[in-house]
Write an enzyme that holds these catalytic residues in place. Structure first.
Site, PDB file in Angstrom:
ATOM      1  N   GLU A  18       0.657  -1.217   0.145  1.00  0.00           N
ATOM      2  CA  GLU A  18       0.028   0.015   0.209  1.00  0.00           C
ATOM      3  C   GLU A  18       0.745   1.384  -0.226  1.00  0.00           C
ATOM      4  OE1 GLU A  18      -2.745   1.689  -0.153  1.00  0.00           O
ATOM      5  OE2 GLU A  18      -4.403   0.399   0.029  1.00  0.00           O
ATOM      6  N   ARG A 101      -7.622   0.362  13.282  1.00  0.00           N
ATOM      7  CA  ARG A 101      -6.113   0.769  12.855  1.00  0.00           C
ATOM      8  C   ARG A 101      -6.106   1.669  11.846  1.00  0.00           C
ATOM      9  NH1 ARG A 101      -4.959  -0.740   7.804  1.00  0.00           N
ATOM     10  NH2 ARG A 101      -6.059  -2.531   6.795  1.00  0.00           N
ATOM     11  N   ASN A 103      -5.208   3.590   8.458  1.00  0.00           N
ATOM     12  CA  ASN A 103      -5.049   3.176   6.977  1.00  0.00           C
ATOM     13  C   ASN A 103      -4.181   4.115   6.282  1.00  0.00           C
ATOM     14  OD1 ASN A 103      -5.426   0.799   5.237  1.00  0.00           O
ATOM     15  ND2 ASN A 103      -7.181   2.175   4.420  1.00  0.00           N
ATOM     16  N   GLU A 121      -9.953  -6.009  10.305  1.00  0.00           N
ATOM     17  CA  GLU A 121     -10.583  -7.130   9.627  1.00  0.00           C
ATOM     18  C   GLU A 121     -10.612  -8.367  10.399  1.00  0.00           C
ATOM     19  OE1 GLU A 121      -9.605  -6.675   5.004  1.00  0.00           O
ATOM     20  OE2 GLU A 121      -7.827  -7.379   6.054  1.00  0.00           O
ATOM     21  N   ASN A 154      -9.704   5.629   2.934  1.00  0.00           N
ATOM     22  CA  ASN A 154      -8.855   5.408   1.820  1.00  0.00           C
ATOM     23  C   ASN A 154      -8.393   6.577   1.088  1.00  0.00           C
ATOM     24  OD1 ASN A 154      -7.374   3.192   1.159  1.00  0.00           O
ATOM     25  ND2 ASN A 154      -9.165   1.713   1.164  1.00  0.00           N
ATOM     26  N   ASP A 204      -9.688   2.259  -4.112  1.00  0.00           N
ATOM     27  CA  ASP A 204      -8.659   1.947  -3.018  1.00  0.00           C
ATOM     28  C   ASP A 204      -7.878   3.404  -2.960  1.00  0.00           C
ATOM     29  OD1 ASP A 204      -6.784   1.143  -0.926  1.00  0.00           O
ATOM     30  OD2 ASP A 204      -7.054  -0.913  -1.721  1.00  0.00           O
TER      31      ASP A 204
END
Length: 299
Positions: A18, A101, A103, A121, A154, A204
């Site tokens: 990422e 958390r 991102n 998740e 995101n 995303d």
């Protein structure tokens, strides 16, 4: 029209690659493996990859004006000294939500960091919904919450005139825009710029090019799509040899190369067999557009 070339350039084998960021001063590509708990730095000239272990999930890492990086590790925004691999917590967010958390995160043109959270998740792609928020962090380490009840915070970036902030809450299947006041950091007038179409997957990570157009990585869609935010029209689709494309940034000479990260998370054995490059980083050339330099955190 030049032909578009997609090449696998970093064999990172990331679980959840990422947040790519091009560092012009170092001529390196910075990116993270969220689940693999690592920050990676790749030098195209030597094809060398260096890594730092973070000890918890790492949502993003961005350069800092005073040197080193700031990263979102667990629910902490930390300072990273690359030479010693030391990490120092600057602030914690979502203290009341231990299952959250950090991102995606990105720095605005004046040096303010925007970063979002999500529920961890339960299983791949099964997220506890509406647990996340979007925060900003200023140079004096003031934290402000701008949005709450976010599913998966995101992709984020800004228009060329800095007056519009583009943002993605992945499960809403839209790319949104806000009016943005760069002096105060305030957001307003939320609206949808683009709705994902059947087969495009989840929006995303995202970047804006030098013409103000959006490039959005489509998780489970195996592509990056190019959107004109003024019209909401998809202008171009770049297909990649992996389904879980996660984020993208421009870099390389003159910011002409588009780097795309990917994930291997949750792939079945048969999927893994047919996608041996899942989790690696790709370079797309021949798009005929340039990107813009990244911003560094001012704190």
């Amino acid at each position: 029209m030049s032909s578009v070339e997609v090449e696998c350039v970093v064999k990172a084998s990331a679980v959840l690659g990422e947040g790519p960021v091009w560092e012009e001063s170092e001529q390196t590509l910075l990116f993270v493996d969220i689940v693999g708990q690592k920050i990676h730095r790749w030098t195209p000239l030597t094809n060398e990859i260096q890594s730092v272990k973070t000890g918890d999930t790492v949502g993003f890492a961005v350069p800092r004006r005073c040197g080193g990086y700031v990263a979102g590790v667990g629910r902490s925004i930390v300072a990273v000294d690359w030479s010693t691999q030391a990490m120092t917590s600057l602030v914690e967010v979502d203290e009341d939500k231990p299952n959250n958390r950090l991102n995606d995160g990105k720095v605005d043109p004046i040096g303010r960091l925007l970063a979002g959270t999500m529920g961890k998740e339960q299983r791949p792609t099964e997220v506890q919904k509406q647990q996340g928020s979007l925060f900003s962090l200023t140079s004096d380490l003031t934290v402000t919450r701008h949005l709450s009840q976010v599913d998966i915070s995101n992709g984020l970036d800004w228009s060329l005139d800095q007056k519009t902030f583009f943002y993605i809450d992945s499960l809403s299947l839209t790319v949104d825009a806000f009016d943005y006041d760069s002096n105060s950091g305030r957001l307003g007038n939320r609206r949808v710029v683009y709705r994902m179409e059947e087969g495009e997957g989840f929006p995303d990570g995202m970047t804006v090019d030098a013409e103000g157009r959006l490039w959005v990585a489509c998780y489970s869609g195996g592509r990056v799509i190019n959107i004109d935010p003024a019209t909401g029209v998809r202008l171009q689709t770049v297909s990649l040899p992996v389904t879980k494309t996660t984020s993208c940034c421009f870099g390389g000479p003159g910011y002409c190369d588009l780097y795309v990260t990917s994930a291997s998370l949750g792939l079945s054995e048969s999927d893994s067999g047919s996608q041996p490059l899942a989790g690696h980083v790709f370079r797309v050339r021949g798009l005929g557009v340039r990107g813009r330099p990244s911003n560094s955190f001012s704190g």
